[in-house]
Design an enzyme around this catalytic site. Structure first.
Site, mmCIF file in Angstrom:
data_model
loop_
_atom_site.group_PDB
_atom_site.id
_atom_site.type_symbol
_atom_site.label_atom_id
_atom_site.label_comp_id
_atom_site.label_asym_id
_atom_site.label_seq_id
_atom_site.Cartn_x
_atom_site.Cartn_y
_atom_site.Cartn_z
ATOM 1 N N ASP A 1 -13.346 -12.103 51.683
ATOM 2 C CA ASP A 1 -13.359 -12.786 50.621
ATOM 3 C C ASP A 1 -13.906 -11.681 49.497
ATOM 4 O OD1 ASP A 1 -13.777 -15.100 48.978
ATOM 5 O OD2 ASP A 1 -15.802 -14.692 48.696
ATOM 6 N N GLU B 1 -8.764 -10.496 50.008
ATOM 7 C CA GLU B 1 -8.299 -10.879 48.760
ATOM 8 C C GLU B 1 -8.695 -9.992 47.817
ATOM 9 O OE1 GLU B 1 -10.224 -14.938 46.062
ATOM 10 O OE2 GLU B 1 -11.439 -13.566 47.356
HETATM 11 C C1 NOJ Z 1 -12.706 -16.596 46.769
HETATM 12 C C2 NOJ Z 1 -12.178 -17.663 47.368
HETATM 13 O O1 NOJ Z 1 -11.129 -17.931 47.870
HETATM 14 C C3 NOJ Z 1 -12.976 -18.995 46.698
HETATM 15 O O2 NOJ Z 1 -12.749 -20.069 47.129
HETATM 16 C C4 NOJ Z 1 -14.519 -18.548 46.326
HETATM 17 O O3 NOJ Z 1 -15.009 -19.621 45.362
HETATM 18 C C5 NOJ Z 1 -14.695 -16.999 45.923
HETATM 19 N N1 NOJ Z 1 -13.974 -16.155 46.438
HETATM 20 C C6 NOJ Z 1 -16.032 -17.063 45.851
HETATM 21 O O4 NOJ Z 1 -16.463 -16.569 47.162
#
Ligand code: NOJ
Ligand code: CA
Length: 546
Positions: free
Chosen positions: A220, A280
């Site tokens: 993440d 991500e």
């Molecule tokens: C990306 C995640 O996909 C999302 O759902 C989340 O709110 C944020 N990161 C914060 O962790």
């Protein structure tokens, strides 16, 4: 049986993956189809209205039948519940709502029997405000835990102009008047990665789960972690989108030091055969995104371009071509994404109703033709539209922090319809209400109905996955993208064979010259005549060239 295919930490006597890649082939993750399980919404095993590990385990045969290679599970950790599990209280445990660590082990073991790999989510940019470190830091400003976050002494104004991605300032006050940083919700204080204890603890977490046989992690906010050391103001105005940060937020994201974290994590994974990290990385500049997937960093980074593209050939061609180029330059496969738990469902993004569905079907063939890995969001294989969630049922902090201005992400997180009963089979009979309301009309999208209908979206995905597995040109080869008016063509070549994915994004039937064999079509009305294939609007075909 190749030893490298047996995950470290696997109990003696357990069978390896049933669909191993022969040693001379590419690592599995380079072309894997990864199914994203939104755990809370997938299947409820114990009847409390919340999806859980037991429910998921019971549904593994469905995923095997579908033909995906791996599943990525959204956070399963004990959480403060402020952001769908992305506010973690304990990284080496399981939220009791979902089960316990033995359920993860059982899931991994069952999945392995079915040839499926399990990838977990890890959240290193921030913890929950209920994490013991943050609690200790709140109780005592001099506690060692305080240096694991970003605190600033009491003052009238916050330390800088940084904004939370969920709305409002990125700084909140502690009860004793200090400021602390949270680039997401106030319940998600950002960690200070300049404190070495933070890095050490996350490496322990990685090993904890790798020792239990998982095949890797979706990371993440992998573009976060480090912040400008002097916490200087961001130079530009803040644009309130979830994706694609640029120079206007140069002080909060994409600091050079973060790449060393990924090098260390890569070396941890290297100790566990066949594991991988997928990041991500929501940066506007794709070349910057690709840097996160250099050979000694994350194995791959999710490419969100398709997720944000309008249904038009220039937008799709740009999304595909730029990702192939940028990731190609670092030798990484592209990880294609058309849907996830943060974006409106693609049926709705592409126009809704029958048109949106036809386009989503065509987009599925496009996704599954492209070289690299493909991420399929649970429910997209059913053609689910964005659900209407009444305001009073909403849970997403984006909705609340924007004062209701932004709808939030609940509509793509509604539980899966498994059968056509009133409760859609999400929970056992007589269970509590599901945690988000399921629209009554979703019964028509139910898995049970679609498995009986050979023309369903579900069957299209299944057939596409089977054809992809048979044709090395799909998923593993090289590709070029071109457009002619409203027709987009991706020419995929692998092991000397070529398959073209042709998509008609216009409103008139397109004629595509071909001497090849049509392997699969996304919708009705495709026919061949005199060396040409007639392609109705919003339809895609796979054509194997002679
Ligand atoms: C990306 C995640 O996909 C999302 O759902 C989340 O709110 C944020 N990161 C914060 O962790
Ligand atoms: Ca449950």
């Amino acid at each position: 049986m190749s030893a490298r295919l047996v995950a470290a930490g696997t109990a003696a006597g357990q069978q390896p993956w049933s669909r191993p890649a022969p040693a001379q082939e590419q690592p599995w993750w380079r072309s894997a189809v990864v199914y994203q399980v939104y755990l809370r919404s997938f299947a409820d095993g114990n009847g409390d209205g919340i999806g859980d590990l037991a429910g998921l385990r019971a549904r593994l045969p469905y995923l095997s039948w579908l033909g995906v290679d791996a599943l990525w599970i959204n956070p399963h950790y004990p959480s403060g519940g402020a952001d769908g599990g992305y506010d973690v209280v304990d990284y080496r445990a399981v939220d009791p709502e979902y089960g316990d660590v033995s359920d993860v082990e059982a899931l991994v073991a069952d999945a392995r029997q079915l040839g499926l790999r399990v990838v977990l989510d890890v959240v290193p940019n921030h913890t929950s405000d209920r994490h013991p470190w943050f609690q200790a830091a709140l109780a005592d400003p001099d506690a060692p835990e305080a240096s694991r976050y970003h605190f600033a002494p009491p003052s009238e104004e916050p330390p800088n102009n940084w904004r939370s991605l969920f709305g409002g300032p990125a700084w909140s006050r502690t009860p004793d008047g200090r400021w602390y940083l949270h680039l997401f919700a106030p319940e998600q204080p950002d960690l200070n990665w300049r404190d070495p204890v933070v890095a050490e603890d996350f490496e322990r977490t990685l090993r904890f789960w790798l020792d239990r046989g998982v095949s890797g992690f979706r990371v993440d906010v992998a573009y976060g972690l480090y912040k400008d050391p002097e916490l200087r103001d961001n130079p530009g105005s803040y644009s309130p989108t979830l994706f694609g940060h640029g120079p206007e937020q140069a002080m909060t994201w994409n600091q050079p030091e973060v790449h060393d974290v990924w090098r260390r994590w890569r070396s941890v994974c290297d100790e566990y055969p066949d594991t991988m990290l997928v990041g991500e990385v929501c940066l506007a500049d794709l070349d910057e995104v690709a840097l996160y997937s250099r050979p000694d960093e994350l194995h791959q980074s999710l490419s969100f371009r398709l997720l944000k593209s309008r249904w038009e050939t220039p937008a799709f061609a740009e999304a595909i071509g730029s990702a192939l180029d940028a990731f190609g330059r670092v030798g990484a496969p592209v990880s294609w994404v058309l849907g996830n738990h943060d974006k409106d469902r693609m049926v709705s993004r592409f126009g809704g109703s029958e048109t949106g569905l036809a386009r989503a079907r065509a987009a599925a063939l496009l996704l599954l033709s492209l070289p690299g890995s493909a991420y399929v969001y649970a429910g997209d294989e059913l053609g689910l539209p964005q659900a209407h969630v009444p305001d009073e049922a909403k849970q997403d902090p984006i909705f609340f922090r924007s004062g209701g201005e932004r709808a939030g992400r609940d509509g793509c997180r509604v539980p899966m319809p498994w059968n056509a009963t009133a409760g859609v089979g999400f929970s056992p009979a007589g269970a509590a209400k599901p945690w988000l309301p399921v629209p009554a009309e979703w019964r028509r999208h139910a898995v049970s109905r679609q498995t009986r209908d050979s023309g369903s979206v579900l069957h299209l995905y299944r057939e596409a996955l089977a054809v992809r597995a048979e044709h090395p040109a799909l998923g593993t080869g090289e590709a070029t993208v071109s457009t002619r008016g409203d027709v987009l063509t991706v020419r995929c070549t692998g092991q000397g064979r070529t398959v073209r994915c042709v998509v008609n994004m216009g409103t008139d039937t397109a004629w595509v010259r071909s001497r090849g064999e049509v392997l699969l079509e996304s919708g009705p009305g495709v026919h061949t005549s005199a060396g040409s294939v007639a392609l109705p609007p919003d339809t895609a075909v796979w054509i194997a060239e002679d």
